[in-house]
Write an enzyme that holds these catalytic residues in place. Structure first.
Site, mmCIF file in Angstrom:
data_model
loop_
_atom_site.group_PDB
_atom_site.id
_atom_site.type_symbol
_atom_site.label_atom_id
_atom_site.label_comp_id
_atom_site.label_asym_id
_atom_site.label_seq_id
_atom_site.Cartn_x
_atom_site.Cartn_y
_atom_site.Cartn_z
ATOM 1 N N CYS A 165 29.967 41.798 42.610
ATOM 2 C CA CYS A 165 31.130 42.337 43.333
ATOM 3 C C CYS A 165 32.099 42.859 42.269
ATOM 4 O O CYS A 165 31.737 42.938 41.092
ATOM 5 C CB CYS A 165 31.757 41.303 44.255
ATOM 6 S SG CYS A 165 32.439 39.860 43.417
ATOM 7 N N ASN A 179 34.007 39.232 40.601
ATOM 8 C CA ASN A 179 33.180 38.018 40.433
ATOM 9 C C ASN A 179 33.982 36.729 40.651
ATOM 10 O O ASN A 179 33.687 35.692 40.061
ATOM 11 C CB ASN A 179 32.475 38.008 39.061
ATOM 12 C CG ASN A 179 31.341 36.985 38.926
ATOM 13 O OD1 ASN A 179 31.074 36.487 37.841
ATOM 14 N ND2 ASN A 179 30.667 36.674 39.992
ATOM 15 N N CYS A 199 35.388 36.312 44.166
ATOM 16 C CA CYS A 199 35.409 36.088 45.630
ATOM 17 C C CYS A 199 34.000 36.216 46.223
ATOM 18 O O CYS A 199 33.344 35.219 46.514
ATOM 19 C CB CYS A 199 36.376 37.051 46.324
ATOM 20 S SG CYS A 199 38.105 36.813 45.841
ATOM 21 N N ARG A 200 33.535 37.454 46.410
ATOM 22 C CA ARG A 200 32.306 37.649 47.179
ATOM 23 C C ARG A 200 31.037 37.223 46.453
ATOM 24 O O ARG A 200 30.194 36.509 47.035
ATOM 25 C CB ARG A 200 32.186 39.120 47.616
ATOM 26 C CG ARG A 200 33.265 39.535 48.584
ATOM 27 C CD ARG A 200 33.359 41.044 48.695
ATOM 28 N NE ARG A 200 33.850 41.643 47.463
ATOM 29 C CZ ARG A 200 33.930 42.932 47.230
ATOM 30 N NH1 ARG A 200 33.516 43.783 48.147
ATOM 31 N NH2 ARG A 200 34.416 43.391 46.097
ATOM 32 N N SER A 201 30.851 37.671 45.196
ATOM 33 C CA SER A 201 29.551 37.379 44.558
ATOM 34 C C SER A 201 29.365 35.902 44.199
ATOM 35 O O SER A 201 28.251 35.384 44.359
ATOM 36 C CB SER A 201 29.266 38.305 43.363
ATOM 37 O OG SER A 201 30.208 38.168 42.344
ATOM 38 N N ASP A 226 35.981 43.523 50.580
ATOM 39 C CA ASP A 226 36.753 42.804 49.570
ATOM 40 C C ASP A 226 37.901 42.025 50.245
ATOM 41 O O ASP A 226 38.762 42.629 50.871
ATOM 42 C CB ASP A 226 37.313 43.865 48.606
ATOM 43 C CG ASP A 226 38.075 43.269 47.453
ATOM 44 O OD1 ASP A 226 38.314 42.047 47.471
ATOM 45 O OD2 ASP A 226 38.432 44.033 46.541
HETATM 46 P P1 4NP Z 1 35.679 40.167 44.485
HETATM 47 O O1 4NP Z 1 37.245 40.307 44.850
HETATM 48 O O2 4NP Z 1 35.254 41.519 43.991
HETATM 49 O O3 4NP Z 1 35.041 39.815 45.781
HETATM 50 O O4 4NP Z 1 35.595 39.089 43.425
HETATM 51 C C1 4NP Z 1 38.174 40.815 43.941
HETATM 52 C C2 4NP Z 1 38.690 39.995 42.973
HETATM 53 C C3 4NP Z 1 39.646 40.483 42.087
HETATM 54 C C4 4NP Z 1 40.059 41.790 42.189
HETATM 55 C C5 4NP Z 1 39.523 42.615 43.150
HETATM 56 C C6 4NP Z 1 38.578 42.128 44.023
HETATM 57 N N1 4NP Z 1 41.075 42.271 41.325
HETATM 58 O O5 4NP Z 1 41.487 43.432 41.482
HETATM 59 O O6 4NP Z 1 41.492 41.549 40.393
#
Ligand code: 4NP
Length: 159
Positions: free
Chosen positions: A8, A11, A13-15, A126
């Site tokens: 994702c 790294n 939240c989702r993955s 996201d």
């Molecule tokens: P993820 O979510 O891609 O599911 O881990 C996010 C975590 C952090 C950010 C964006 C999405 N960020 O912009 O820091």
């Protein structure tokens, strides 16, 4: 051995959630020795961090312990993994750009393609700027998609 890397953006939240959910499904099926599962992010902002507190909290509600340490995806991951499983179109594009060969590119799959109970849902969205319900939604989608992916892989293994 099937080696799967979930991807994702951050790294956190989702993955890491997909990683934890798939680990549990594989364990429940008694297949721990046949699957290697990991996760990584497109960006480097959160390298070394545990998953976002909100994702950890929502995971706990469903009996998961999400405790992966974030790391950044690198092209060499194409050599180490059979499948690079992305969450959304942006991830797909970002990982595709780093593919060095057609063999690399063919390893990239989209988790939404394995949803069984959510027709028309084309991404795992996201949740980072979202609310509690967005985190719950991600877990619901990933439980469905991980189950769909594992079923597909098990069916392929018996062919
Ligand atoms: P993820 O979510 O891609 O599911 O881990 C996010 C975590 C952090 C950010 C964006 C999405 N960020 O912009 O820091």
């Amino acid at each position: 051995m099937v080696k799967i890397l979930f991807i994702c953006l951050g790294n956190i939240c989702r993955s890491p959630a997909a990683d934890g959910i798939m680990h549990r499904l594989v364990s429940q099926a008694g297949l721990d020795d046949q699957y290697l599962i990991d996760s990584a992010g497109i960006g480097s902002w959160h390298v070394g961090q545990l998953p976002d507190q909100r994702m950890r909290r929502h995971g706990q509600r469903h009996g998961y312990l999400f405790n992966h340490r974030a790391r950044q995806f690198k092209p060499q991951d194409f050599d180490r993994f059979d499948l690079i499983a992305v969450m959304d179109h942006e991830n797909y594009h970002d990982v595709s750009r780093q593919a060095r060969t057609e063999t690399d590119r063919l390893k990239i799959i989209s988790m939404s393609d394995y949803l069984q109970h959510h027709p028309g849902q084309s991404t795992i969205p996201d949740p980072y700027y979202g609310s509690d319900s967005d985190f719950e939604w991600v877990i619901e989608l990933l439980e469905d998609a991980c189950d769909g992916l594992l079923k597909q892989l098990r069916a392929n293994a018996t062919k």
